[in-house]
Structures are given as structure tokens and as C-alpha cells.
Design a protein around this motif. Structure first.
Motif, mmCIF file in Angstrom:
data_model
loop_
_atom_site.group_PDB
_atom_site.id
_atom_site.type_symbol
_atom_site.label_atom_id
_atom_site.label_comp_id
_atom_site.label_asym_id
_atom_site.label_seq_id
_atom_site.Cartn_x
_atom_site.Cartn_y
_atom_site.Cartn_z
ATOM 1 N N ARG A 294 0.827 -1.211 0.000
ATOM 2 C CA ARG A 294 0.000 0.000 0.000
ATOM 3 C C ARG A 294 0.863 1.264 0.000
ATOM 4 O O ARG A 294 0.502 2.287 -0.578
ATOM 5 N N ILE A 295 2.022 1.189 0.654
ATOM 6 C CA ILE A 295 2.944 2.328 0.633
ATOM 7 C C ILE A 295 3.474 2.550 -0.783
ATOM 8 O O ILE A 295 3.551 3.684 -1.266
ATOM 9 N N ILE A 296 3.827 1.470 -1.459
ATOM 10 C CA ILE A 296 4.303 1.585 -2.840
ATOM 11 C C ILE A 296 3.192 2.093 -3.744
ATOM 12 O O ILE A 296 3.418 2.910 -4.642
ATOM 13 N N PHE A 297 1.955 1.637 -3.488
ATOM 14 C CA PHE A 297 0.803 2.144 -4.244
ATOM 15 C C PHE A 297 0.671 3.647 -4.039
ATOM 16 O O PHE A 297 0.402 4.401 -4.992
ATOM 17 N N ALA A 298 0.841 4.114 -2.795
ATOM 18 C CA ALA A 298 0.744 5.544 -2.496
ATOM 19 C C ALA A 298 1.813 6.320 -3.261
ATOM 20 O O ALA A 298 1.548 7.395 -3.811
ATOM 21 N N ALA B 32 -4.908 5.101 -0.394
ATOM 22 C CA ALA B 32 -4.046 3.936 -0.198
ATOM 23 C C ALA B 32 -4.635 2.927 0.772
ATOM 24 O O ALA B 32 -4.122 1.802 0.893
ATOM 25 N N GLY B 33 -5.700 3.307 1.483
ATOM 26 C CA GLY B 33 -6.318 2.393 2.435
ATOM 27 C C GLY B 33 -5.534 2.249 3.725
ATOM 28 O O GLY B 33 -5.526 1.187 4.351
ATOM 29 N N LEU B 34 -4.851 3.342 4.123
ATOM 30 C CA LEU B 34 -4.074 3.354 5.361
ATOM 31 C C LEU B 34 -4.489 4.541 6.220
ATOM 32 O O LEU B 34 -5.044 5.517 5.704
ATOM 33 N N ASN B 35 -4.214 4.462 7.521
ATOM 34 C CA ASN B 35 -4.423 5.667 8.313
ATOM 35 C C ASN B 35 -3.236 6.607 8.091
ATOM 36 O O ASN B 35 -2.159 6.202 7.637
ATOM 37 N N GLU B 36 -3.413 7.859 8.428
ATOM 38 C CA GLU B 36 -2.408 8.866 8.114
ATOM 39 C C GLU B 36 -1.068 8.580 8.800
ATOM 40 O O GLU B 36 -0.001 8.745 8.209
#
Length: 323
Positions: free
Chosen positions: A225-229, A250-254
Motif C-alpha cells: 500500500r505504501i508503494i501504491f501511495a 491507499a487504504g491506510l491511516n495517516e
């Protein structure tokens, strides 16, 4: 033989001849091959016992290919997209490179599967003959010296047990190689300098991981998800989302996005974006095809003055001086 690459579905084979490493000057090859389920294109350069290989594949469905090699080589692997599994004879287990990962390996016999788990695959590899690598790495840090000792002993080895993440400095170095427009003699010198730079960056990346106190991202899904961001930021470089918006996308919290991005890419998300903008702007200025004002606005700067100030702060010269 050198290197074989084939599929089980239909007869397909290509070989990279070991003799290509020999001889003076710079050799260049490019080819496109129709695969059973897609198309593969590749560019390769040979000089001074070094091979640079960039490969892209576009597929109709996810698939895999078998490969094997019988040449004693040291390989810098940078997996830009897709997934590759490599098995070296003499190693305890295979190692798998996922998207945005890199590693360095040495082996005399190797085989494995290129598993294309996406419809697009991109791979960048630099390979050295033994003598060339030992000559380049002899003045390296302790990590490189230990790696070189294993090579001298003929022991297949990975530089890092855990794959490392490709950061912006490494990515910029790869892009500069792929977009080099110098003539043959200067191109060879440029490629050699960038090859050494990538090796230094790889060694420094390993040292950074070694001295890190902890790893925040524990699961592959979070890393993906980080790479997607990162990819989303790159695709929307002219009008990027806010950090809160990017986290939602990205589907993550900040908090996880901020800390995870720093762990994977060694800088904050918007520091990464700023550096990327300026690197791309510098490349466009060197090409000389667009005016400074157009480049500034394409890179998302609200004014020419803002762009010029940021550019001079990073490169110590103004955009007009680069042109």
C-alpha cells in the motif's frame, strides 16, 4: 549457454552469450519477442565485463517463465514491477524479489522462475564478471568487502538476507541510464559511473537497514500500500492529493502512511514528490525541448519564481543555467 529463458506452454528460448562481455567499447542490443501470452521487450548494453539489462513485459494473463544460467556472475537486481524468484545452486533457498525491491547476488549456477503476478513486468539488472566486480568493489565499505570475500571463495551468496526497498536516488540513477543520450564513448563512461553509483547506493541502503532499530511495517500488504501511495503521487504529480486524501486512497491511516513511507523510501511522501519533480524538471531542461515556464507548471509549481527558488536550492544553479 550463458542464459536460457523459456516457457512450458510453447517452445520459447533465448540465450545471452557469455562472449558478449568480452571485447572493447560499448555494445548495444534491443529486441522485441512475442510471447505465448504477451510481448517482451529488452535493451542491453555490454562494456568492460559489465552487462546492463532492462526488460519490460506486457501480458494477457499472469504467468511465469523458467530460466537458468551457467555463468559466474554478480548481479544487481532491481525489480520495478512484478515478481521474480531466483534459485542459486549452493544457496539454502530461493529468494523472491517483489515490486520495488532490490538485492545483490553472486552465483556460478542459477535457475528459477520469473513469476509475472501482474500484467506488466519491469526489471533492471546489472551483471558483472568476477574480475570486474572485484576491481570496482575493492575500496568499498565493510559490507561490500565481506561480500567480495565470499566471491573470491566461490561461495554463492546474497548481499542482504532481506530484500531492500528501491529509493528515489536509486530510481533516478536507473532512469538516467535508460534515458542516456550521450555518444558511444561518453555513454560507456557515463554507464560505468552510474553503475558504481548504484552499487554505492545499494551498499548504503544495506547499512541503513542494519543500523535501524526497528521495522515498523510488518506485513507485505502494508508495504504494497505504501508503494501504491508512491505510484499514485507519481501519476498525479501535477495536482497531488493531500496527505489525508492519499492515506484514504491507499487504504491506510495517516500515521501509518507517514511512518511507513519514511521507512520504505527514507524520506517523507512530499519530500519524495518534491525531489522527483525537480529531478524530472532537470532532465527536461537538459533535453532543451520545452521552455522553463512550461516545465515549471507541468511539475505542479504555481509560479516560475517558486520553481526557480526550489530548483536552485536543490541543485545550486538556476533553471536558466541548466538550459
Amino acid at each position: 549457454m550463458g542464459f536460457e529463458f523459456k516457457t512450458d506452454d510453447k517452445p520459447f528460448h533465448m540465450a545471452f552469450d557469455h562472449d558478449n562481455f568480452d571485447g572493447e567499447g560499448l555494445k548495444e542490443h534491443a529486441f522485441n519477442i512475442r510471447l505465448p501470452d504477451g510481448e517482451l521487450s529488452s535493451k542491453q548494453w555490454f562494456f568492460d565485463g559489465i552487462k546492463i539489462l532492462y526488460t519490460e513485459a506486457i501480458l494477457d494473463r499472469t504467468t511465469h517463465f523458467d530460466w537458468k544460467g551457467d555463468t559466474e556472475l554478480i548481479s544487481m537486481h532491481f525489480n520495478l514491477q512484478g515478481c521474480t524468484s531466483i534459485q542459486q545452486d549452493g544457496m539454502e533457498a530461493a529468494f523472491e524479489l517483489k515490486k520495488n525491491q532490490h538485492n545483490l547476488s553472486y552465483g556460478t549456477q542459477a535457475q528459477g522462475k520469473m513469476m509475472f503476478d501482474e500484467l506488466k513486468m519491469k526489471s533492471f539488472v546489472i551483471q558483472f564478471q568476477k574480475e570486474s566486480f572485484l576491481n570496482i568493489s575493492k575500496n568499498g565499505n565493510e559490507s561490500l568487502k565481506r561480500f567480495a570475500d565470499s566471491i573470491v571463495a566461490g561461495k554463492p551468496i546474497l548481499f542482504s538476507k532481506a530484500n531492500l526497498n528501491i529509493d528515489l536516488s536509486q530510481l533516478n540513477c536507473i532512469h538516467s541510464i535508460l534515458n542516456c543520450n550521450y555518444a558511444a564513448d561518453l555513454k560507456k563512461l557515463f554507464f560505468l559511473s552510474k553503475t558504481i553509483e548504484l552499487l554505492v547506493l545499494q551498499a548504503e541502503s544495506f547499512n541503513t537497514i542494519q543500523h535501524s532499530n526497528s521495522t515498523y511495517l510488518k506485513y507485505d500488504h502494508d508495504k504494497e500500500r505504501i508503494i501504491f501511495a508512491r505510484d499514485y503521487l507519481v501519476d498525479n504529480i501535477e495536482s497531488p492529493p493531500s496527505l489525508i486524501e492519499l492515506a484514504k486512497i491507499a487504504g491506510l491511516n495517516e500515521y501509518k502512511l507517514k511512518r511507513g513511507f519514511k521507512e520504505v523510501f527514507h524520506q517523507t511522501a512530499f519530500s519524495y514528490l518534491s525531489d522527483l519533480r525537480l529531478e524530472l524538471a532537470k532532465n527536461q531542461l537538459l533535453e532543451g525541448k520545452k521552455p522553463v515556464t512550461e516545465i515549471a507548471f507541468e511539475m505542479g509549481y504555481c509560479s516560475l519564481q517558486h520553481f526557480s527558488t526550489a530548483f536552485k536550492k536543490k541543485f545550486a544553479v538556476s533553471p536558466s543555467q541548466v538550459k
